[in-house]
Design a protein around this motif. Structure first.
Motif, PDB file in Angstrom:
ATOM      1  N   THR A  40       0.883  -1.141  -0.014  1.00  0.00           N
ATOM      2  CA  THR A  40      -0.080  -0.193  -0.025  1.00  0.00           C
ATOM      3  C   THR A  40       0.986   1.303  -0.166  1.00  0.00           C
ATOM      4  O   THR A  40       0.087   2.441  -0.216  1.00  0.00           O
ATOM      5  N   ASP A  41       2.173   1.387   0.025  1.00  0.00           N
ATOM      6  CA  ASP A  41       3.139   2.312  -0.047  1.00  0.00           C
ATOM      7  C   ASP A  41       3.006   3.110  -1.270  1.00  0.00           C
ATOM      8  O   ASP A  41       2.962   2.356  -2.505  1.00  0.00           O
ATOM      9  N   PRO A  42       2.736   4.286  -1.336  1.00  0.00           N
ATOM     10  CA  PRO A  42       2.571   5.060  -2.626  1.00  0.00           C
ATOM     11  C   PRO A  42       3.544   4.680  -3.752  1.00  0.00           C
ATOM     12  O   PRO A  42       3.213   4.612  -4.858  1.00  0.00           O
ATOM     13  N   PRO A  43       5.055   4.834  -3.505  1.00  0.00           N
ATOM     14  CA  PRO A  43       5.916   4.669  -4.378  1.00  0.00           C
ATOM     15  C   PRO A  43       5.649   3.034  -5.225  1.00  0.00           C
ATOM     16  O   PRO A  43       6.375   2.592  -6.170  1.00  0.00           O
ATOM     17  N   THR A  44       5.178   2.314  -4.324  1.00  0.00           N
ATOM     18  CA  THR A  44       5.389   0.558  -4.701  1.00  0.00           C
ATOM     19  C   THR A  44       3.995   0.275  -5.292  1.00  0.00           C
ATOM     20  O   THR A  44       3.758  -1.037  -5.489  1.00  0.00           O
ATOM     21  N   SER A  45       2.901   1.030  -5.378  1.00  0.00           N
ATOM     22  CA  SER A  45       1.671   0.696  -5.865  1.00  0.00           C
ATOM     23  C   SER A  45       1.036   1.538  -6.975  1.00  0.00           C
ATOM     24  O   SER A  45       1.646   2.774  -6.942  1.00  0.00           O
ATOM     25  N   PRO A  46       0.089   1.083  -7.520  1.00  0.00           N
ATOM     26  CA  PRO A  46      -0.507   2.015  -8.575  1.00  0.00           C
ATOM     27  C   PRO A  46      -1.134   3.178  -8.036  1.00  0.00           C
ATOM     28  O   PRO A  46      -1.563   2.856  -6.710  1.00  0.00           O
ATOM     29  N   PRO A  47      -1.528   4.152  -8.474  1.00  0.00           N
ATOM     30  CA  PRO A  47      -2.184   5.303  -7.963  1.00  0.00           C
ATOM     31  C   PRO A  47      -4.032   5.044  -7.619  1.00  0.00           C
ATOM     32  O   PRO A  47      -4.331   5.644  -6.752  1.00  0.00           O
ATOM     33  N   LYS A  48      -4.670   4.319  -8.714  1.00  0.00           N
ATOM     34  CA  LYS A  48      -5.846   4.328  -8.481  1.00  0.00           C
ATOM     35  C   LYS A  48      -6.130   3.337  -7.527  1.00  0.00           C
ATOM     36  O   LYS A  48      -5.488   2.033  -7.478  1.00  0.00           O
ATOM     37  N   HIS A  49      -7.225   3.294  -6.846  1.00  0.00           N
ATOM     38  CA  HIS A  49      -7.711   2.256  -5.732  1.00  0.00           C
ATOM     39  C   HIS A  49      -8.087   0.921  -6.480  1.00  0.00           C
ATOM     40  O   HIS A  49      -7.617  -0.081  -5.795  1.00  0.00           O
ATOM     41  N   ARG A  50      -8.751   1.151  -7.626  1.00  0.00           N
ATOM     42  CA  ARG A  50      -8.999  -0.301  -8.260  1.00  0.00           C
ATOM     43  C   ARG A  50      -7.667  -1.041  -8.661  1.00  0.00           C
ATOM     44  O   ARG A  50      -7.599  -2.238  -8.461  1.00  0.00           O
ATOM     45  N   ASP A  51      -6.716  -0.325  -9.363  1.00  0.00           N
ATOM     46  CA  ASP A  51      -5.661  -0.715  -9.662  1.00  0.00           C
ATOM     47  C   ASP A  51      -4.684  -1.155  -8.362  1.00  0.00           C
ATOM     48  O   ASP A  51      -4.164  -2.275  -8.551  1.00  0.00           O
ATOM     49  N   GLN A  52      -4.839  -0.809  -7.500  1.00  0.00           N
ATOM     50  CA  GLN A  52      -4.190  -1.240  -6.055  1.00  0.00           C
ATOM     51  C   GLN A  52      -4.669  -2.610  -5.717  1.00  0.00           C
ATOM     52  O   GLN A  52      -4.096  -3.510  -5.401  1.00  0.00           O
ATOM     53  N   LEU A  53      -6.219  -2.715  -5.827  1.00  0.00           N
ATOM     54  CA  LEU A  53      -6.763  -4.064  -5.382  1.00  0.00           C
ATOM     55  C   LEU A  53      -6.128  -5.077  -6.445  1.00  0.00           C
ATOM     56  O   LEU A  53      -5.905  -6.158  -6.043  1.00  0.00           O
ATOM     57  N   TRP A  54      -6.162  -4.777  -7.558  1.00  0.00           N
ATOM     58  CA  TRP A  54      -5.678  -5.960  -8.832  1.00  0.00           C
ATOM     59  C   TRP A  54      -4.059  -6.051  -8.452  1.00  0.00           C
ATOM     60  O   TRP A  54      -3.691  -7.516  -8.517  1.00  0.00           O
ATOM     61  N   TYR A  55      -3.417  -5.027  -8.172  1.00  0.00           N
ATOM     62  CA  TYR A  55      -1.868  -5.503  -7.671  1.00  0.00           C
ATOM     63  C   TYR A  55      -1.685  -6.256  -6.683  1.00  0.00           C
ATOM     64  O   TYR A  55      -1.127  -7.201  -6.779  1.00  0.00           O
ATOM     65  N   GLY A  56      -2.542  -6.017  -5.591  1.00  0.00           N
ATOM     66  CA  GLY A  56      -2.521  -6.779  -4.503  1.00  0.00           C
ATOM     67  C   GLY A  56      -3.042  -8.349  -4.632  1.00  0.00           C
ATOM     68  O   GLY A  56      -2.351  -9.381  -4.304  1.00  0.00           O
ATOM     69  N   VAL A  57      -3.906  -8.407  -5.412  1.00  0.00           N
ATOM     70  CA  VAL A  57      -4.470  -9.895  -5.964  1.00  0.00           C
ATOM     71  C   VAL A  57      -3.285 -10.318  -6.580  1.00  0.00           C
ATOM     72  O   VAL A  57      -2.898 -11.720  -6.187  1.00  0.00           O
ATOM     73  N   ILE A  58      -2.739  -9.890  -7.433  1.00  0.00           N
ATOM     74  CA  ILE A  58      -1.645 -10.517  -8.406  1.00  0.00           C
ATOM     75  C   ILE A  58      -0.428 -10.768  -7.477  1.00  0.00           C
ATOM     76  O   ILE A  58       0.216 -11.649  -7.851  1.00  0.00           O
ATOM     77  N   THR A  59      -0.058  -9.992  -6.590  1.00  0.00           N
ATOM     78  CA  THR A  59       1.336  -9.945  -5.892  1.00  0.00           C
ATOM     79  C   THR A  59       0.753 -11.402  -4.787  1.00  0.00           C
ATOM     80  O   THR A  59       1.616 -11.954  -4.713  1.00  0.00           O
TER      81      THR A  59
END
Length: 76
Positions: A40-59
């Motif tokens: 959830t750290d801003p430099p390591t995750s996408p800026p949009k909330h929906r993209d952050q959720l997908w990023y977390g799922v993929i990770t």
């Protein structure tokens, strides 16, 4: 959360000894730190909330698959 859900499902469907170490202190604390701070750290995750959720799922899925096939907990 998804990482531990996958590990819990694996514990009930395959050999629980393969995933038991994920629930012990060093791995558990490192995975929780990664999930709640690093992803959830801003430099390591996408800026949009929906993209952050997908990023977390993929990770989580990739981290789990690496553990299952290689045997190394590679989530940091």
């Amino acid at each position: 959360m998804l990482f531990f859900t996958l590990a819990t499902v694996a514990a009930f469907t395959v050999d629980p000894q393969k995933v038991a170490e994920l629930f012990r202190a060093p791995d558990l604390h490192a995975a929780l730190f990664f999930a709640f701070f690093m992803v959830t750290d801003p430099p390591t995750s996408p800026p949009k909330h929906r993209d952050q959720l997908w990023y977390g799922v993929i990770t989580a899925v990739v981290g789990y698959l690496v553990f299952q096939f290689i045997g190394a907990a590679y989530f940091l």
